[in-house]
Design an enzyme around this catalytic site. Structure first.
Site, PDB file in Angstrom:
ATOM      1  N   ASP A  43       1.353   4.989  -5.901  1.00 32.08           N
ATOM      2  CA  ASP A  43       0.232   4.213  -5.381  1.00 32.08           C
ATOM      3  C   ASP A  43      -0.035   4.595  -3.931  1.00 32.08           C
ATOM      4  O   ASP A  43       0.875   4.587  -3.099  1.00 32.08           O
ATOM      5  CB  ASP A  43       0.549   2.712  -5.467  1.00 32.08           C
ATOM      6  CG  ASP A  43      -0.561   1.856  -4.874  1.00 32.08           C
ATOM      7  OD1 ASP A  43      -1.464   1.472  -5.630  1.00 32.08           O
ATOM      8  OD2 ASP A  43      -0.519   1.578  -3.661  1.00 32.08           O
ATOM      9  N   TYR A  48      -3.894   4.318   4.077  1.00 31.50           N
ATOM     10  CA  TYR A  48      -2.516   4.753   4.318  1.00 31.50           C
ATOM     11  C   TYR A  48      -2.470   6.106   5.028  1.00 31.50           C
ATOM     12  O   TYR A  48      -1.474   6.427   5.671  1.00 31.50           O
ATOM     13  CB  TYR A  48      -1.738   4.858   3.010  1.00 31.50           C
ATOM     14  CG  TYR A  48      -1.606   3.585   2.226  1.00 31.50           C
ATOM     15  CD1 TYR A  48      -2.014   2.352   2.738  1.00 31.50           C
ATOM     16  CD2 TYR A  48      -1.082   3.590   0.937  1.00 31.50           C
ATOM     17  CE1 TYR A  48      -1.910   1.187   2.005  1.00 31.50           C
ATOM     18  CE2 TYR A  48      -0.967   2.435   0.187  1.00 31.50           C
ATOM     19  CZ  TYR A  48      -1.385   1.242   0.721  1.00 31.50           C
ATOM     20  OH  TYR A  48      -1.280   0.094  -0.023  1.00 31.50           O
ATOM     21  N   LYS A  73      -6.994   3.562  -3.398  1.00 32.87           N
ATOM     22  CA  LYS A  73      -7.850   2.412  -3.114  1.00 32.87           C
ATOM     23  C   LYS A  73      -8.879   2.808  -2.052  1.00 32.87           C
ATOM     24  O   LYS A  73      -8.541   3.476  -1.081  1.00 32.87           O
ATOM     25  CB  LYS A  73      -6.994   1.237  -2.637  1.00 32.87           C
ATOM     26  CG  LYS A  73      -5.996   0.760  -3.700  1.00 32.87           C
ATOM     27  CD  LYS A  73      -5.147  -0.400  -3.217  1.00 32.87           C
ATOM     28  CE  LYS A  73      -3.983   0.019  -2.346  1.00 32.87           C
ATOM     29  NZ  LYS A  73      -2.930   0.742  -3.087  1.00 32.87           N
ATOM     30  N   HIS A 106     -10.225  -1.756  -2.225  1.00 33.42           N
ATOM     31  CA  HIS A 106      -9.004  -2.238  -1.569  1.00 33.42           C
ATOM     32  C   HIS A 106      -9.022  -3.741  -1.306  1.00 33.42           C
ATOM     33  O   HIS A 106      -7.972  -4.388  -1.277  1.00 33.42           O
ATOM     34  CB  HIS A 106      -8.796  -1.485  -0.255  1.00 33.42           C
ATOM     35  CG  HIS A 106      -7.372  -1.435   0.178  1.00 33.42           C
ATOM     36  ND1 HIS A 106      -6.797  -0.334   0.761  1.00 33.42           N
ATOM     37  CD2 HIS A 106      -6.379  -2.345   0.109  1.00 33.42           C
ATOM     38  CE1 HIS A 106      -5.526  -0.578   1.036  1.00 33.42           C
ATOM     39  NE2 HIS A 106      -5.249  -1.809   0.661  1.00 33.42           N
ATOM     40  N   SER A 187       8.048  -7.802   1.117  1.00 34.53           N
ATOM     41  CA  SER A 187       7.932  -6.934   2.301  1.00 34.53           C
ATOM     42  C   SER A 187       8.831  -7.363   3.456  1.00 34.53           C
ATOM     43  O   SER A 187       8.446  -7.291   4.623  1.00 34.53           O
ATOM     44  CB  SER A 187       6.470  -6.868   2.770  1.00 34.53           C
ATOM     45  OG  SER A 187       5.690  -6.153   1.861  1.00 34.53           O
TER      46      SER A 187
END
Length: 269
Positions: A43, A48, A73, A106, A187
């Protein structure tokens, strides 16, 4: 690996590698390592900034393209039909592939309808095999779905033991849309590794708390994309398909649900 079936008949791995915050050579090395271990879903996203590295890693891995499930995304700097079309082409080039397995918006955007129209067109052309959305809560989803000609296959959202979203999952599945969970291990905003209940259940199955947390989601047919840079953690995260949580385990874990996000920015949509 276990799989779920999307509403177009496509199979998607129940576990993949999240690549947020992976950059440069570390990104290449991590993706190569993950593929070698057995990961088949990778992914990524425009924001990113690592698709070129992932493309290099896939080539270095030597794996056949048809064995991989690649997701990207489209971000807010592409808020038009044409910019979204261009972003898809750019993703194909950077990932060194002639098709993408899944492309998502996104998050909700003011131009989301025309952006999604570009995804629908790419899907009809076959250069994108599945399309969907990300970070859409029920309110935004209900507003958005009225304008779709092709029902999204996936909604990628925050989902973990502290934010379980049972009702929303049921609602989406009534429309034949699957959930994919980002931040399935919270996370590091919550210390899952020391969660006493997950430790207790993990001892029964000889598993780490993180593995229990991931299995809790995948048993609900929620695909997960945990991220790690460490080989030992990559191996632990994928090693969750050799045991099954029983109903008692599931009901206990349900009690961890706080029914609230750990990421306040998601409330801005």
């Amino acid at each position: 690996m276990e799989y779920i079936t999307l509403n177009n008949g496509m199979k998607m791995p129940l576990l993949g590698l999240g690549t947020w915050d992976l950059r440069g050579q570390q990104c290449i090395d991590t993706v190569v390592e993950a593929i070698d271990i057995g990961y088949r879903l990778i992914d990524t996203a425009q924001m990113y900034g690592n698709k070129k590295e992932i493309g290099v890693a896939i080539k270095q891995s030597g794996i056949s393209r048809n064995e991989l499930f690649l997701t990207t995304k489209i971000y807010g700097n592409c808020q038009s039909y044409q910019k979204t079309k261009n972003a898809i082409v750019e993703s194909l080039n950077n990932l060194q592939t002639d098709y993408l397995d899944l492309v998502l918006l996104h998050e909700p955007y003011s131009k989301e309808v025309e952006m999604y129209q570009a995804l629908e067109e790419a899907y009809q052309q076959g250069i994108v095999k599945a399309i969907g959305i990300s970070n859409y809560d029920k309110r935004r989803y209900d507003k958005f779905i009225k304008h779709c000609h092709i029902t999204p296959m996936v909604n990628q959202i925050e989902n973990h033991v502290y934010y379980q979203k049972w009702e929303y999952q049921n609602y989406l599945e009534q429309g034949n849309i699957r959930i994919q969970a980002w931040a399935p291990l919270a996370s590091s905003l919550k210390d899952i590794s020391h969660e006493s209940l997950l430790l207790e259940i993990g001892n029964k199955y000889h598993k780490k708390p993180q593995q229990i947390a991931l299995r809790f989601l995948t048993q609900r047919n929620i695909s997960v994309i945990p991220k790690s840079k460490r080989k030992i953690r990559l191996k632990e995260n994928i090693n969750i398909f050799d045991f099954v949580l029983n109903d008692e385990d599931i009901n206990k874990i349900k009690q961890l649900d706080k029914n609230d996000t750990l990421f306040p920015w998601t409330k801005m949509f």
